[in-house]
Scaffold this active site. Structure first.
Site, PDB file in Angstrom:
ATOM      1  N   TYR A   1     -15.773  -0.860   7.413  1.00 55.64           N
ATOM      2  CA  TYR A   1     -14.361  -0.491   8.335  1.00 55.64           C
ATOM      3  C   TYR A   1     -13.995  -1.141   9.853  1.00 55.64           C
ATOM      4  CZ  TYR A   1      -9.911   2.211   8.761  1.00 55.64           C
ATOM      5  OH  TYR A   1      -9.035   2.544   9.067  1.00 55.64           O
TER       6      TYR A   1
ATOM      7  N   ILE B   1      -5.452  11.258   9.634  1.00 54.06           N
ATOM      8  CA  ILE B   1      -3.765  11.587   9.194  1.00 54.06           C
ATOM      9  C   ILE B   1      -4.440  12.781   8.520  1.00 54.06           C
ATOM     10  CG2 ILE B   1      -1.393  11.277   8.734  1.00 54.06           C
ATOM     11  CD1 ILE B   1      -3.379   9.355  11.567  1.00 54.06           C
TER      12      ILE B   1
ATOM     13  N   LYS C   1     -11.582  -3.953  11.066  1.00 52.03           N
ATOM     14  CA  LYS C   1     -10.583  -2.988  11.977  1.00 52.03           C
ATOM     15  C   LYS C   1     -10.320  -4.052  13.302  1.00 52.03           C
ATOM     16  CE  LYS C   1      -8.068  -1.058   9.626  1.00 52.03           C
ATOM     17  NZ  LYS C   1      -6.568  -1.609   9.498  1.00 52.03           N
TER      18      LYS C   1
ATOM     19  N   ASP D   1       2.468  -2.324  -4.191  1.00 50.50           N
ATOM     20  CA  ASP D   1       1.100  -1.431  -4.079  1.00 50.50           C
ATOM     21  C   ASP D   1       0.652  -2.464  -5.076  1.00 50.50           C
ATOM     22  OD1 ASP D   1      -0.228   1.729  -2.640  1.00 50.50           O
ATOM     23  OD2 ASP D   1      -1.469   0.014  -4.440  1.00 50.50           O
ATOM     24  N   ILE D   2      -1.252  -1.894  -5.501  1.00 53.97           N
ATOM     25  CA  ILE D   2      -2.299  -2.383  -6.555  1.00 53.97           C
ATOM     26  C   ILE D   2      -1.929  -1.519  -7.801  1.00 53.97           C
ATOM     27  CG2 ILE D   2      -4.450  -1.783  -5.413  1.00 53.97           C
ATOM     28  CD1 ILE D   2      -4.528  -4.418  -6.755  1.00 53.97           C
TER      29      ILE D   2
ATOM     30  N   GLY E   1       1.259  -1.693  -0.284  1.00 50.35           N
ATOM     31  CA  GLY E   1      -0.377  -0.128  -0.228  1.00 50.35           C
ATOM     32  C   GLY E   1       0.929   1.230   0.222  1.00 50.35           C
TER      33      GLY E   1
HETATM   34  C1  AKB Z   1     -10.865   6.728   7.849  1.00 45.40           C
HETATM   35  O1  AKB Z   1     -11.619   8.002   8.330  1.00 45.40           O
HETATM   36  O2  AKB Z   1     -11.640   6.150   7.688  1.00 45.40           O
HETATM   37  C2  AKB Z   1      -9.548   6.305   8.632  1.00 45.40           C
HETATM   38  C3  AKB Z   1      -9.341   6.666  10.076  1.00 45.40           C
HETATM   39  C4  AKB Z   1      -9.732   7.532  10.659  1.00 45.40           C
HETATM   40  O3  AKB Z   1      -9.265   5.504   9.583  1.00 45.40           O
HETATM   41  N1  AKB Z   1      -9.064   8.440   7.970  1.00 45.40           N
END
Ligand code: AKB
Length: 319
Positions: A139, A169, A143, A34-35, A8
């Site tokens: 997501y 970030i 995680k 990376d892809i 990545g």
């Molecule tokens: C997102 O907004 O999906 C990412 C995160 C907070 O993991 N920046």
């Protein structure tokens, strides 16, 4: 000297991490993959689909890799548009790496988690390291599942995996893709190019954020930490600053007084409201002396100094 593979490498964090690791370890010891096409890297780059376990295995063998930073993932906003695919991609990439580490082909693995592992019933202020976790995004679910699996592989197979829960970030070098915290990067580009930004999050939505140099520092620091000092075997809370879109806009206005913001929340607002406002990272401080450096004002100043050069808008800044 260890040989490192970044999976990545063309993403927001990957591209900056490659540069820093190459500075520390030498270009030829850090393979970017990376892809997507080679992007920023014309040397030591391999095209790699990390969902293809055999392709990852061949890359590890060919370049005699010992450490892997696994940064490929479908982020929160994009994952909501393709739940099944996002789950499949995020989990299969992790499983492939864990299995290859179990086979002894990876000696040390970095895999990032996220503040997205928290959910609506998590305490939102100074969210503790160990607490209620009920993520309601694809997501976040991937995680949290990933966190459970890395702990399982560490405890059952002695796989050395290190992880931090990244907040949003912010960087001037690279743009994020498909996240809920992306507004905090877009705002700088539009402030300089248009003098105006329409935020997809509401004025008072407070989220934990971090400037890229701190994120890179945390990533490398936890990989260098003594394994036995790491009491947390899933993922460490790390924190830097927390602010709302309105507070960020006010901070930008100190340098760009004519900048204007308005608000048009979309589906990402609901995601943001399920996440913490601030994070307690005292365990990371205790175990591996983690401390952030950049506060809001330092970050805004640095972002505007760099981006104003890129857009030839240095004269607009009030310093
Ligand atoms: C997102 O907004 O999906 C990412 C995160 C907070 O993991 N920046």
């Amino acid at each position: 000297m260890q040989k490192i593979l970044i999976i990545g490498a063309n993403g927001q964090i990957g591209s900056e991490l490659v540069s820093e690791l190459r500075r520390e370890n030498g270009d030829h010891n850090v393979i970017a993959s990376d892809i997507k096409s080679s992007g920023n890297f014309d040397k030591y780059f391999v095209f790699l689909d990390a969902t293809d376990k055999e392709a990852v295995r061949q890359t590890l063998i060919k370049y005699e890799i010992s450490e892997v930073y696994l940064l490929a993932a479908i982020l929160s906003a994009n994952a909501e548009k393709m739940p099944g695919n996002a789950w499949h991609i995020n989990m299969s990439i992790l499983f492939n790496a864990l299995e290859l580490a179990k086979e002894g082909l990876i000696k040390k693995l970095f895999w990032p988690s996220s503040i997205a592992v928290f959910g609506p019933h998590t305490p939102r202020i100074k969210t503790p390291q160990i607490t209620i976790m009920d993520p309601n995004t694809v997501y976040g679910i991937s995680k949290l599942a990933g966190e459970r699996w890395i702990e399982y592989y560490r405890d059952h197979y002695d796989v050395d995996v290190r992880s931090v829960r990244y907040p949003g970030i912010i960087s001037w070098k690279t743009k994020p893709g498909g996240g809920t915290t992306d507004y905090a990067v877009e705002i700088f580009h539009e402030a300089l190019t248009k003098g105006h930004y329409t935020s997809f999050l509401d004025a008072n939505t407070r989220l934990p954020m971090m400037y890229m140099p701190d994120a890179i520092k945390a990533t490398i620091q936890i990989m260098k930490a003594d394994k036995d000092a790491l009491q947390i075997h899933n993922s460490y809370n790390i924190a830097a600053v927390s602010f709302t879109p309105e507070e960020l806009a006010q901070s930008i206005q100190k340098f760009l007084p004519d900048f204007r913001i308005d608000y048009k929340p979309d589906f990402r607002q609901t995601i943001a409201e399920s996440w913490p406002e601030s994070i307690d990272d005292s365990q990371a401080y205790k175990d591996w002396q983690w401390q952030h450096q950049y506060d809001l004002e330092m970050m805004v100043r640095d972002m505007l100094l760099h981006l104003s050069k890129k857009y030839h808008k240095e004269a607009d800044l009030v310093l």
